[in-house]
Enzyme design. Structure first.
Site, PDB file in Angstrom:
ATOM      1  N   ASP A 128       0.820  -1.227   0.000  1.00  0.00           N
ATOM      2  CA  ASP A 128       0.000   0.000   0.000  1.00  0.00           C
ATOM      3  C   ASP A 128       0.849   1.269   0.000  1.00  0.00           C
ATOM      4  O   ASP A 128       0.448   2.297   0.548  1.00  0.00           O
ATOM      5  CB  ASP A 128      -0.941   0.026   1.218  1.00  0.00           C
ATOM      6  CG  ASP A 128      -1.777  -1.229   1.320  1.00  0.00           C
ATOM      7  OD1 ASP A 128      -2.283  -1.659   0.273  1.00  0.00           O
ATOM      8  OD2 ASP A 128      -1.923  -1.772   2.429  1.00  0.00           O
TER       9      ASP A 128
ATOM     10  N   LYS B 104       2.089   2.311  -5.092  1.00  0.00           N
ATOM     11  CA  LYS B 104       2.746   1.838  -6.321  1.00  0.00           C
ATOM     12  C   LYS B 104       1.885   2.101  -7.555  1.00  0.00           C
ATOM     13  O   LYS B 104       2.404   2.419  -8.611  1.00  0.00           O
ATOM     14  CB  LYS B 104       3.009   0.316  -6.236  1.00  0.00           C
ATOM     15  CG  LYS B 104       3.989  -0.061  -5.155  1.00  0.00           C
ATOM     16  CD  LYS B 104       4.162  -1.563  -5.069  1.00  0.00           C
ATOM     17  CE  LYS B 104       2.940  -2.284  -4.515  1.00  0.00           C
ATOM     18  NZ  LYS B 104       2.609  -2.030  -3.113  1.00  0.00           N
TER      19      LYS B 104
ATOM     20  N   GLY C  72      -4.452  -4.136  -4.482  1.00  0.00           N
ATOM     21  CA  GLY C  72      -5.452  -3.139  -4.861  1.00  0.00           C
ATOM     22  C   GLY C  72      -4.712  -1.868  -5.193  1.00  0.00           C
ATOM     23  O   GLY C  72      -4.286  -1.144  -4.308  1.00  0.00           O
ATOM     24  N   HIS C  73      -4.492  -1.623  -6.470  1.00  0.00           N
ATOM     25  CA  HIS C  73      -3.735  -0.444  -6.874  1.00  0.00           C
ATOM     26  C   HIS C  73      -4.714   0.648  -7.299  1.00  0.00           C
ATOM     27  O   HIS C  73      -5.387   0.526  -8.313  1.00  0.00           O
ATOM     28  CB  HIS C  73      -2.758  -0.795  -7.998  1.00  0.00           C
ATOM     29  CG  HIS C  73      -1.650  -1.694  -7.536  1.00  0.00           C
ATOM     30  ND1 HIS C  73      -0.780  -2.327  -8.375  1.00  0.00           N
ATOM     31  CD2 HIS C  73      -1.275  -2.052  -6.285  1.00  0.00           C
ATOM     32  CE1 HIS C  73       0.076  -3.043  -7.665  1.00  0.00           C
ATOM     33  NE2 HIS C  73      -0.204  -2.890  -6.396  1.00  0.00           N
TER      34      HIS C  73
ATOM     35  N   GLN D  84       1.993  -5.887  -3.281  1.00  0.00           N
ATOM     36  CA  GLN D  84       2.343  -6.002  -1.856  1.00  0.00           C
ATOM     37  C   GLN D  84       3.680  -5.273  -1.601  1.00  0.00           C
ATOM     38  O   GLN D  84       3.960  -4.318  -2.292  1.00  0.00           O
ATOM     39  CB  GLN D  84       2.401  -7.461  -1.402  1.00  0.00           C
ATOM     40  CG  GLN D  84       1.033  -8.147  -1.338  1.00  0.00           C
ATOM     41  CD  GLN D  84       0.583  -8.722  -2.656  1.00  0.00           C
ATOM     42  OE1 GLN D  84       1.323  -9.423  -3.316  1.00  0.00           O
ATOM     43  NE2 GLN D  84      -0.631  -8.443  -3.054  1.00  0.00           N
TER      44      GLN D  84
END
Ligand code: IMP
Length: 433
Positions: A12, A15, A39-40, A219
């Site tokens: 988180d 990225k 989750g980007h 991650q």
């Protein structure tokens, strides 16, 4: 010139935004590990996109996006994401390539994830419940189903039957019907087929033709199965080694490594977090930084910047530079702490401990710096930052051991400072569109 962009903390780090803004420099964006546990979040012209499995590069026309063999793919989740992009006018299916060697997440992996967490009780990992760990377990145990198998009716039927029956024995009262699972997989496999390729060969040919690749991590280093805070980690190699194994490229294909770090620290799930703030300051960081999981909505644990952990990220990944994100979240704080070392059993540690039990006993040693009152939010030139913000960045660079090539001051693509004084060849003459 290829570049790896990966998280140097507990995930988180932001990225998605960094990959998104660098993408126009590259021909391909390739993910090498993880699954839809990631989750980007990317904001483009005010519209919010959360990409889980598909590389963030998909938002740019003409970029080919690759899902490497190192990923575990839930085909239902993949097509949900493709369809969502389609509703925004993005035809992902035509620009997406999926490795035939990537492993498939099946419905029983999700059940086993939940079951395993319930059985661990107090010692639960705090997974995203997406079936990631159990799918990787099957891969390592050599009974996994790979994307390429979906086109091989005999192997598929045999593996699905064996795996579902084995799982029914494992889960009390379970009567999952392997034929139903097989039918679903056959249908979805047919839709997936046009995207399936030998990714290693395709990337080699692309490089031979002079194309450049951005390797996108999911991650973070401290969630890496080998180098993270085991067992409170994800089940893949999020750190740099994953690029080679997860895509089938040699180490010399990686010509630069950019580590994304937040200007403070967060973690979601269980496990040690030495700089965690449980009082009002933790709440302040969570609220200002909107620190809630993009996938699960869980509140993230927040703390000060941990230079010991970040230095470890530099070592494990051979980072060339940092992309420092969410600086604006610290706007308005009177004082900001930075963790420079750990105190543990009367000793001062400047290196991240290998032993997680020791890490759990570590207390942070803080250095306090003055905050800044003028906002950094939306600032686009380094010289326009308040002096104390520049000092804070300089101290982070000094303690972490690599320069910050990029500083992010807001969620929008344009809210970014590019440091042209920080030489990273892959970023030279970069223009944010
Ligand atoms: P899993 O990957 O779902 O097995 O979860 C294992 C651990 O990794 C848990 O602590 C999760 O919260 C964490 N994790 C997995 N994916 C992400 C991510 O994208 N960001 C942050 N933490 C993650």
């Amino acid at each position: 010139m290829n570049l790896a962009v990966l998280g140097a903390q507990w995930g988180d780090e932001g990225k998605g935004k960094i990959v998104d803004l660098l993408t126009p420099r590259f021909d391909l964006v390739a993910r090498y590990q993880g699954g839809h546990n990631a989750g980007h979040t990317v904001y483009v012209d005010g519209a919010k996109f959360v990409l889980r499995l598909i590389p963030s590069g998909i938002l740019h026309q003409g970029i080919v996006c690759v899902i490497g063999n190192g990923l575990v793919v839930d085909p239902v989740a993949l097509f949900a994401e493709i369809d969502e992009l389609g509703r925004h006018g993005i035809d992902a299916e035509r620009r997406l390539v999926v490795s035939d060697k990537a492993h498939v997440i099946l419905p029983y992996h999700r059940d086993l994830d939940l079951l395993s967490e319930a059985r661990r009780g107090e010692r639960k990992i705090g997974t995203t419940s997406r079936g990631i760990g159990p799918a990787y377990e099957d891969k390592i145990a050599r009974r996994g189903i790979r994307v390429g198998d979906l086109a091989d009716p005999e192997t598929l039927e045999q593996n699905v039957r064996d795996n579902v029956l084995a799982r029914n024995r494992l889960v009390h009262d379970s009567t999952m019907d392997w034929r139903e699972v097989l039918d679903d997989l056959r249908a979805i496999g047919a839709r997936l087929q046009p995207m399936v390729r030998d990714v290693s060969l395709m990337l080699a040919e692309a490089m031979r033709a002079g194309q450049s690749i951005l390797f996108e991590g999911a991650q973070g280093t401290l969630l890496d199965i080998d180098h993270g805070t085991y067992p409170y980690v994800t089940s893949s190699n999020a750190s740099i080694g994953g690029v080679c194994t997860g895509l089938g490229v040699g180490p010399r294909a990686i010509q630069g490594v950019l580590g994304v770090v937040k200007a403070y620290t967060t973690r979601v799930g269980e496990g040690p977090l030495p700089t965690e703030l449980t009082g009002p300051m933790g709440t302040r960081l969570r609220d200002s930084g909107n620190e809630y999981g993009a996938v699960t909505g869980r509140p993230r644990r927040c703390g000060w910047y941990d230079a010991v952990a970040a230095r470890y990220g530099v070592r494990i990944n051979g980072l060339d530079a940092l992309a420092l994100t969410k600086l604006d979240v610290l706007d308005g704080l009177e004082q900001i702490d930075i963790c420079t070392a750990y105190r543990c059993g009367g000793n001062t540690l400047t290196e991240f401990p290998s032993d997680i039990a020791q890490l759990s006993r570590c207390e942070p040693v803080y250095e306090t710096m003055p905050g800044w009152s003028a906002p950094t939010k939306g600032v686009r030139r380094f010289s326009d930052l308040p002096e104390n913000a520049r000092r804070y960045i300089a101290r982070i660079e000094e303690l972490t051991g690599v320069p910050a090539a990029i500083v992010s001051t807001g969620s929008d693509r344009a809210d970014t400072i590019l440091r042209d004084d920080v030489a990273l060849p892959a970023l030279k003459n970069l223009v944010i569109e």
